[in-house]
Design a protein around this motif. Structure first.
Motif, PDB file in Angstrom:
ATOM      1  N   LEU A   1       0.825  -1.209   0.000  1.00  0.00           N
ATOM      2  CA  LEU A   1       0.000   0.000   0.000  1.00  0.00           C
ATOM      3  C   LEU A   1       0.862   1.263   0.000  1.00  0.00           C
ATOM      4  O   LEU A   1       1.798   1.359   0.798  1.00  0.00           O
ATOM      5  N   PRO A   2       0.552   2.234  -0.851  1.00  0.00           N
ATOM      6  CA  PRO A   2       1.189   3.549  -0.711  1.00  0.00           C
ATOM      7  C   PRO A   2       0.546   4.275   0.465  1.00  0.00           C
ATOM      8  O   PRO A   2      -0.610   4.670   0.404  1.00  0.00           O
ATOM      9  N   GLN A   3       1.256   4.423   1.539  1.00  0.00           N
ATOM     10  CA  GLN A   3       0.677   4.996   2.747  1.00  0.00           C
ATOM     11  C   GLN A   3       1.764   5.499   3.678  1.00  0.00           C
ATOM     12  O   GLN A   3       2.943   5.152   3.528  1.00  0.00           O
ATOM     13  N   ARG A   4       1.354   6.308   4.625  1.00  0.00           N
ATOM     14  CA  ARG A   4       2.243   6.717   5.705  1.00  0.00           C
ATOM     15  C   ARG A   4       2.016   5.737   6.851  1.00  0.00           C
ATOM     16  O   ARG A   4       1.163   5.939   7.703  1.00  0.00           O
ATOM     17  N   SER A   5       2.747   4.640   6.826  1.00  0.00           N
ATOM     18  CA  SER A   5       2.495   3.529   7.722  1.00  0.00           C
ATOM     19  C   SER A   5       3.005   3.821   9.128  1.00  0.00           C
ATOM     20  O   SER A   5       4.160   3.583   9.455  1.00  0.00           O
ATOM     21  N   CYS A   6       2.133   4.355   9.960  1.00  0.00           N
ATOM     22  CA  CYS A   6       2.528   4.651  11.339  1.00  0.00           C
ATOM     23  C   CYS A   6       1.286   4.672  12.225  1.00  0.00           C
ATOM     24  O   CYS A   6       0.177   4.897  11.744  1.00  0.00           O
ATOM     25  N   GLU A   7       1.500   4.407  13.484  1.00  0.00           N
ATOM     26  CA  GLU A   7       0.422   4.493  14.462  1.00  0.00           C
ATOM     27  C   GLU A   7       0.216   5.953  14.876  1.00  0.00           C
ATOM     28  O   GLU A   7       1.078   6.802  14.653  1.00  0.00           O
ATOM     29  N   THR A   8      -0.923   6.215  15.500  1.00  0.00           N
ATOM     30  CA  THR A   8      -1.163   7.543  16.047  1.00  0.00           C
ATOM     31  C   THR A   8      -0.119   7.835  17.121  1.00  0.00           C
ATOM     32  O   THR A   8       0.082   7.022  18.023  1.00  0.00           O
ATOM     33  N   PRO A   9       0.598   8.947  17.038  1.00  0.00           N
ATOM     34  CA  PRO A   9       1.675   9.213  18.000  1.00  0.00           C
ATOM     35  C   PRO A   9       1.164   9.388  19.425  1.00  0.00           C
ATOM     36  O   PRO A   9       0.169  10.078  19.665  1.00  0.00           O
ATOM     37  N   GLN A  10       1.845   8.767  20.370  1.00  0.00           N
ATOM     38  CA  GLN A  10       1.482   8.907  21.772  1.00  0.00           C
ATOM     39  C   GLN A  10       1.728  10.324  22.277  1.00  0.00           C
ATOM     40  O   GLN A  10       1.208  10.719  23.319  1.00  0.00           O
ATOM     41  N   SER A  11       2.516  11.092  21.528  1.00  0.00           N
ATOM     42  CA  SER A  11       2.786  12.472  21.933  1.00  0.00           C
ATOM     43  C   SER A  11       1.524  13.324  21.961  1.00  0.00           C
ATOM     44  O   SER A  11       1.494  14.399  22.576  1.00  0.00           O
ATOM     45  N   LEU A  12       0.442  12.853  21.317  1.00  0.00           N
ATOM     46  CA  LEU A  12      -0.827  13.589  21.344  1.00  0.00           C
ATOM     47  C   LEU A  12      -1.345  13.741  22.768  1.00  0.00           C
ATOM     48  O   LEU A  12      -2.098  14.670  23.069  1.00  0.00           O
ATOM     49  N   MET A  13      -0.956  12.831  23.658  1.00  0.00           N
ATOM     50  CA  MET A  13      -1.460  12.852  25.019  1.00  0.00           C
ATOM     51  C   MET A  13      -0.892  13.989  25.852  1.00  0.00           C
ATOM     52  O   MET A  13      -1.398  14.293  26.926  1.00  0.00           O
ATOM     53  N   ARG A  14       0.172  14.650  25.365  1.00  0.00           N
ATOM     54  CA  ARG A  14       0.834  15.655  26.186  1.00  0.00           C
ATOM     55  C   ARG A  14      -0.015  16.904  26.410  1.00  0.00           C
ATOM     56  O   ARG A  14       0.203  17.631  27.349  1.00  0.00           O
ATOM     57  N   GLY A  15      -0.966  17.156  25.552  1.00  0.00           N
ATOM     58  CA  GLY A  15      -1.770  18.360  25.705  1.00  0.00           C
ATOM     59  C   GLY A  15      -3.024  18.169  26.529  1.00  0.00           C
ATOM     60  O   GLY A  15      -3.863  19.066  26.590  1.00  0.00           O
ATOM     61  N   GLY A  16      -3.163  17.020  27.142  1.00  0.00           N
ATOM     62  CA  GLY A  16      -4.366  16.751  27.922  1.00  0.00           C
ATOM     63  C   GLY A  16      -5.286  15.800  27.182  1.00  0.00           C
ATOM     64  O   GLY A  16      -5.246  15.686  25.949  1.00  0.00           O
ATOM     65  N   ALA A  17      -6.150  15.131  27.933  1.00  0.00           N
ATOM     66  CA  ALA A  17      -6.994  14.079  27.370  1.00  0.00           C
ATOM     67  C   ALA A  17      -7.972  14.600  26.318  1.00  0.00           C
ATOM     68  O   ALA A  17      -8.132  14.011  25.259  1.00  0.00           O
ATOM     69  N   LEU A  18      -8.649  15.708  26.611  1.00  0.00           N
ATOM     70  CA  LEU A  18      -9.651  16.224  25.680  1.00  0.00           C
ATOM     71  C   LEU A  18      -9.005  16.685  24.380  1.00  0.00           C
ATOM     72  O   LEU A  18      -9.486  16.369  23.286  1.00  0.00           O
ATOM     73  N   ARG A  19      -7.919  17.421  24.493  1.00  0.00           N
ATOM     74  CA  ARG A  19      -7.234  17.893  23.286  1.00  0.00           C
ATOM     75  C   ARG A  19      -6.711  16.719  22.477  1.00  0.00           C
ATOM     76  O   ARG A  19      -6.764  16.722  21.247  1.00  0.00           O
ATOM     77  N   ALA A  20      -6.221  15.691  23.164  1.00  0.00           N
ATOM     78  CA  ALA A  20      -5.721  14.507  22.467  1.00  0.00           C
ATOM     79  C   ALA A  20      -6.833  13.827  21.689  1.00  0.00           C
ATOM     80  O   ALA A  20      -6.641  13.378  20.559  1.00  0.00           O
ATOM     81  N   ALA A  21      -8.017  13.731  22.297  1.00  0.00           N
ATOM     82  CA  ALA A  21      -9.143  13.090  21.625  1.00  0.00           C
ATOM     83  C   ALA A  21      -9.540  13.864  20.370  1.00  0.00           C
ATOM     84  O   ALA A  21      -9.829  13.275  19.327  1.00  0.00           O
ATOM     85  N   ILE A  22      -9.548  15.189  20.459  1.00  0.00           N
ATOM     86  CA  ILE A  22      -9.919  16.016  19.304  1.00  0.00           C
ATOM     87  C   ILE A  22      -8.892  15.878  18.190  1.00  0.00           C
ATOM     88  O   ILE A  22      -9.238  15.689  17.015  1.00  0.00           O
ATOM     89  N   ARG A  23      -7.614  15.975  18.557  1.00  0.00           N
ATOM     90  CA  ARG A  23      -6.555  15.878  17.546  1.00  0.00           C
ATOM     91  C   ARG A  23      -6.533  14.498  16.912  1.00  0.00           C
ATOM     92  O   ARG A  23      -6.381  14.349  15.696  1.00  0.00           O
ATOM     93  N   ASN A  24      -6.710  13.479  17.734  1.00  0.00           N
ATOM     94  CA  ASN A  24      -6.699  12.118  17.210  1.00  0.00           C
ATOM     95  C   ASN A  24      -7.903  11.857  16.313  1.00  0.00           C
ATOM     96  O   ASN A  24      -7.784  11.207  15.271  1.00  0.00           O
ATOM     97  N   GLY A  25      -9.069  12.366  16.704  1.00  0.00           N
ATOM     98  CA  GLY A  25     -10.251  12.218  15.861  1.00  0.00           C
ATOM     99  C   GLY A  25     -10.065  12.894  14.513  1.00  0.00           C
ATOM    100  O   GLY A  25     -10.457  12.355  13.471  1.00  0.00           O
ATOM    101  N   SER A  26      -9.449  14.064  14.525  1.00  0.00           N
ATOM    102  CA  SER A  26      -9.208  14.785  13.275  1.00  0.00           C
ATOM    103  C   SER A  26      -8.279  14.001  12.356  1.00  0.00           C
ATOM    104  O   SER A  26      -8.486  13.942  11.143  1.00  0.00           O
TER     105      SER A  26
END
Length: 203
Positions: free
Chosen positions: A79-104
């Protein structure tokens, strides 16, 4: 990945975070980002002549049949893709912000691991609608399904943890182990969609 999806570590950090609130934020962000991406693609596709769009549909649908057949027998081209998991660094801004960024991120899909050729039906289908509304609807359906994923995954993995594994993480690992079956199902679906495209637009 489910821990980042919900904006909290479901077992270990759940006490300090409203995971239901985070889940709603994740779902909403996923839908908005997906629909926005689809609307943009549909608007771009609107600049293509109708005849050219129909030709592209037939060509891409025929390619989809081939790829779907290969995927269903376990011989999937890379597959042509950016093969990576969602970065755990998203959690650094707090749970709610992480959920929004991850959903996006996951609502668009292109910035993370895709896994199946079937995914490409979403952006290409949005583009080939030639309509802002049509593109938003196509991509929006995908984003909605992905955005609702945590609400189904968490109770499913808890059930699996009790029946086929030990602990929540054991249930998630068992679910991930069904990747081969999921690949065959996705390949079969791609074949069906491809045949529909060839028959419907190849007349």
């Amino acid at each position: 990945m489910i821990y980042v999806i919900m904006g909290s570590h479901v077992r270990r950090n759940e006490a300090g975070s409203n995971w239901k609130r985070n889940g709603v934020a994740f779902t909403a962000a996923s839908i908005v980002s997906g629909a926005t991406a689809g609307a943009a693609l549909g608007a771009i596709g609107g600049h293509l002549a109708d005849g050219r769009r129909s030709t592209l549909v037939v060509l891409l649908a025929a390619l989809g049949v081939v790829l779907g057949l290969l995927e269903s027998i376990g011989k999937t081209p890379r597959l042509p893709q950016r093969s990576c998991e969602t970065p755990q660094s998203l959690m650094r801004g707090g749970a709610l912000r992480a959920a929004i960024r991850n959903g996006s991120i996951l609502g668009v899909g292109a910035t993370s691991r895709l896994g199946f050729w079937l995914w490409y039906v979403v952006p290409l289908g949005s583009l080939l609608t030639g309509s802002t509304l049509g593109g938003a609807c196509v991509y929006g359906v995908y984003a909605t399904a992905r955005g609702l994923g945590p609400w189904m995954l968490i109770p499913t993995m808890r059930l699996l943890a009790r029946r086929v594994a030990t602990g929540f993480e054991g249930g998630s690992l068992w679910l991930l182990g069904q990747n081969a079956l999921a690949r065959r199902v996705a390949g079969f679906q791609l074949v069906l969609l491809g045949l529909m495209g060839v028959i419907g637009f190849g007349r």
